[in-house]
Design a protein around this motif. Structure first.
Motif, PDB file in Angstrom:
ATOM      1  N   THR A 131       1.036  -1.041   0.356  1.00 31.88           N
ATOM      2  CA  THR A 131      -0.275   0.333   0.007  1.00 31.88           C
ATOM      3  C   THR A 131       0.884   1.066   0.009  1.00 31.88           C
ATOM      4  OG1 THR A 131      -0.085   0.508   2.441  1.00 31.88           O
ATOM      5  CG2 THR A 131      -2.151  -1.123   0.592  1.00 31.88           C
ATOM      6  N   LEU A 135       0.517   3.952  -2.740  1.00 37.83           N
ATOM      7  CA  LEU A 135       0.291   5.425  -2.994  1.00 37.83           C
ATOM      8  C   LEU A 135       1.350   6.226  -3.257  1.00 37.83           C
ATOM      9  CD1 LEU A 135      -1.366   7.865  -0.807  1.00 37.83           C
ATOM     10  CD2 LEU A 135       0.875   7.660   0.974  1.00 37.83           C
ATOM     11  N   VAL A 138       0.199   6.802  -7.101  1.00 39.45           N
ATOM     12  CA  VAL A 138      -1.172   7.425  -6.946  1.00 39.45           C
ATOM     13  C   VAL A 138      -0.632   8.981  -7.307  1.00 39.45           C
ATOM     14  CG1 VAL A 138      -2.830   7.950  -5.594  1.00 39.45           C
ATOM     15  CG2 VAL A 138      -2.495   5.607  -5.946  1.00 39.45           C
ATOM     16  N   ARG A 139       0.399   8.863  -6.681  1.00 39.09           N
ATOM     17  CA  ARG A 139       0.604  10.944  -6.189  1.00 39.09           C
ATOM     18  C   ARG A 139       1.913  11.105  -7.698  1.00 39.09           C
ATOM     19  NH1 ARG A 139       3.409  11.414  -0.368  1.00 39.09           N
ATOM     20  NH2 ARG A 139       4.011  13.267  -1.269  1.00 39.09           N
ATOM     21  N   THR A 148      -6.472  10.130  -9.990  1.00 40.28           N
ATOM     22  CA  THR A 148      -6.629   8.642  -9.690  1.00 40.28           C
ATOM     23  C   THR A 148      -6.574   8.505  -8.351  1.00 40.28           C
ATOM     24  OG1 THR A 148      -4.141   9.253  -9.238  1.00 40.28           O
ATOM     25  CG2 THR A 148      -4.190   7.841 -11.090  1.00 40.28           C
ATOM     26  N   ILE A 149      -7.128   7.145  -8.349  1.00 40.75           N
ATOM     27  CA  ILE A 149      -7.788   6.796  -6.512  1.00 40.75           C
ATOM     28  C   ILE A 149      -7.207   5.293  -6.505  1.00 40.75           C
ATOM     29  CG2 ILE A 149      -9.902   5.779  -6.013  1.00 40.75           C
ATOM     30  CD1 ILE A 149      -9.879   8.743  -6.168  1.00 40.75           C
ATOM     31  N   GLY A 150      -6.265   5.303  -5.426  1.00 43.42           N
ATOM     32  CA  GLY A 150      -5.504   4.261  -5.297  1.00 43.42           C
ATOM     33  C   GLY A 150      -6.838   3.782  -4.463  1.00 43.42           C
ATOM     34  N   MET A 151      -6.503   2.079  -4.537  1.00 40.12           N
ATOM     35  CA  MET A 151      -7.617   0.765  -4.605  1.00 40.12           C
ATOM     36  C   MET A 151      -7.139  -0.707  -4.315  1.00 40.12           C
ATOM     37  SD  MET A 151     -11.112   2.303  -7.037  1.00 40.12           S
ATOM     38  CE  MET A 151     -12.008   1.648  -5.792  1.00 40.12           C
ATOM     39  N   SER A 152      -6.697  -0.713  -3.064  1.00 40.01           N
ATOM     40  CA  SER A 152      -6.369  -2.133  -2.311  1.00 40.01           C
ATOM     41  C   SER A 152      -7.573  -3.024  -2.475  1.00 40.01           C
ATOM     42  CB  SER A 152      -5.854  -1.901  -1.040  1.00 40.01           C
ATOM     43  OG  SER A 152      -4.950  -1.376  -1.026  1.00 40.01           O
ATOM     44  N   PHE A 181     -12.613   9.051 -12.483  1.00 36.59           N
ATOM     45  CA  PHE A 181     -11.207   8.662 -11.653  1.00 36.59           C
ATOM     46  C   PHE A 181     -10.769   7.498 -12.580  1.00 36.59           C
ATOM     47  CE2 PHE A 181     -13.532  10.747  -8.764  1.00 36.59           C
ATOM     48  CZ  PHE A 181     -12.703  12.209  -8.611  1.00 36.59           C
TER      49      PHE A 181
ATOM     50  N   ILE B 128      -5.131  11.015  -1.269  1.00 37.26           N
ATOM     51  CA  ILE B 128      -3.559  11.191  -1.482  1.00 37.26           C
ATOM     52  C   ILE B 128      -3.253  12.013  -0.110  1.00 37.26           C
ATOM     53  CG2 ILE B 128      -1.151  11.627  -1.720  1.00 37.26           C
ATOM     54  CD1 ILE B 128      -2.837  12.269  -4.472  1.00 37.26           C
ATOM     55  N   SER B 155     -12.683   2.464  -0.768  1.00 40.68           N
ATOM     56  CA  SER B 155     -12.494   1.400  -1.891  1.00 40.68           C
ATOM     57  C   SER B 155     -13.249   0.334  -1.387  1.00 40.68           C
ATOM     58  CB  SER B 155     -11.179   0.868  -0.373  1.00 40.68           C
ATOM     59  OG  SER B 155     -10.309   2.092  -1.171  1.00 40.68           O
TER      60      SER B 155
END
Lengths: 330, 330
Positions: A131, A135, A138-139, A148-152, A181, B128, B155
């Motif tokens: 993760t 991150l 995504v940054r 962008t949207i981080g999705m685990s 997104f 973020i 998420s």
């Protein structure tokens, strides 16, 4: 085949991109991002998503405090007047590379057994590492103006049954895309209903997403030009430019025409990615192509990857393009 | 009331803890964690989760590379023999404090309007920042041997309708708890089916989780001793030790006995938290207490917070305990 292509043109998701762990992290250094590659990849992705429309001002979307600074600097003053950029729909999935690998292999998370303290601790440690990478990716993409949207996968409720996807809620991914997104998923430690837990690789995620989202094409960005007939470090290694995949998932090299057609491609030793190696990649790519979706395996941060991301290869493949295409063929 | 307490004893989730943004971040410095507080809070949480069982060796679960080091150091050699620690079931939710606040307020994410470039960019920037904080909190808890799993509400598929929770998939949270992990959720930017997007606060998440998971008790860790009858900075401010909540959600101070019972508590100006302030906190706490679940609002990293986390206040409240209890009263 023709029908299939025209069908895919009307699909709403244009492309699913795999950022290979070997391409975006430094293989030989623990938890180190390959900053240069990641920056070029982010820029190429933005280019591809703009689909040739006039380049507008990049709106950086990472407004975090920079190290050593006590303030956040972001130039937002003219954002009010800025028109919304129209991006075509992409999904990004990244591998782990030098993140998560130590934690997972040291504890044996992929083999399961959450009742053992070391596996449980390794599960937590692996998720922290991947993760963290997510991150940072995504940054990097957000700095380039990609929303962008981080999705685990773990948080999205993905789970496996003996390492195969058993459950994956795609509604959140779909809603995220529909809201404009770009979801960024990643290889993750997940719960497995037989083993207790395991590692869900980015390649398996890609196949599952491709199957359900039906993108026009899928691009694997890696650290070599494509798939070779033997380990690419060997002097006579030949880049396989086009592989035809049949309805039963079997595949055949159609370009170049190999001298000895009975010669088996020695891909099994060409493992040059951190998870699964080339064998997994070929079989995953073939399974995606079987769905009628073109798959391009190409070296990250090159002119070849830009053309693949742009979708320039959909109709015909230029002679000077280097990479491997998997195409469905009846 | 008696019946209610014995019922709650048999529930599987012991406690939901809110780590208030004001308690774990430095209010006056952007994106700065209050490391000291966070370390004490992590240690207290571990103590509380062990439920008085013999302290075992802490198995650190953050195996990330330390800054400046090229190797990962973790003492795993004796992990094989280590017996699994039995933790009682906790869920952690944290606020944003000095993370996310700048990004959200600068762009107006809470008001919605994703079609505006600045809102979309702010949405990405806010996520973020808060996921960065989430990662750091997960790491702090993992270092203390708590098997934490970061889970972003976005998420997990949480979405709102005019800022109220419209959809929240709790099955992943429940599965995570059942597998022996501690989910760590956080205030997040989410999609809203009326506004487009908004901010889902940690307090609203807590209430929703409490309603569905029915913990024995809920603890809010904050940066003041509890709820006062006026801003705590005023010299005559009185700490309200016990508040009784009726079936209709109305509430009444029962300890101390206020001289003038018709005197209205001037909580509306006692806003000392970054999201929502004391008014939101009181109304959320009252709504949880209405469900028959005790709520303790207490200063983080004190002996009082340790006792609250341990559940020492469930039967009777020691005279020297400082904090505010919300209890259901028919």
């Amino acid at each position: 085949m023709e029908l299939n292509i025209s069908e895919s043109r009307s699909r709403s998701i244009r492309c699913i991109v795999k950022l290979g762990g070997a391409a975006i992290t430094c293989k030989n250094e623990l938890e180190k991002i390959h900053d240069e590659n990641l920056e070029v990849v982010s820029c190429q992705l933005r280019q591809a998503m703009m689909e040739g429309s006039a380049p507008s001002k990049v709106i950086g979307m990472d407004w975090s405090k920079r190290p050593g600074s006590s303030e956040i600097s972001c130039d937002l003053d003219d954002l009010g007047d800025q028109e919304s950029s129209e991006f075509s729909k992409f999904v990004v999935v990244h591998g782990a590379g030098s993140f998560g690998h130590f934690q997972a292999s040291r504890s044996g998370v992929h083999k399961g057994g959450l009742e053992k303290p070391i596996v449980k601790a390794g599960f937590v440690a692996t998720r922290i590492s991947v993760t963290n990478l997510n991150l940072e990716i995504v940054r990097a993409l957000a700095r380039e103006g990609i929303p962008t949207i981080g999705m685990s996968p773990f948080s999205c409720g993905w789970s496996t049954s003996k390492r195969d996807v058993a459950f994956a809620d795609l509604s959140t991914v779909a809603k995220t895309i529909d809201s404009g997104f770009v979801p960024v998923l990643h290889g993750d430690a997940v719960l497995d209903n037989i083993l207790g837990c395991t590692i869900l690789s980015g390649d398996v995620i890609i196949r599952h997403l491709a199957d359900h989202l039906k993108p026009e094409y899928v691009v694997f960005l890696t650290d070599v030009l494509g798939v070779y007939d033997r380990p690419p470090s060997e002097p006579d290694a030949v880049l396989l430019k086009e592989i035809a995949v049949g309805e039963d998932g079997s595949w055949k090299v159609v370009n170049p025409v190999l001298e000895h057609t009975d010669k088996k491609v020695d891909y099994s030793v060409a493992a040059h990615d951190t998870t699964g190696g080339m064998e997994t990649k070929i079989s995953e790519a073939a399974m995606i192509a079987k769905l009628g979706i073109d798959v391009y395996i190409v070296k990250a941060a090159t002119t070849h990857s830009q053309r693949a991301l742009n979708g320039d290869l959909r109709d015909s493949v230029p002679e000077d393009w280097l990479g491997t295409i998997f195409r469905f063929s009846k």
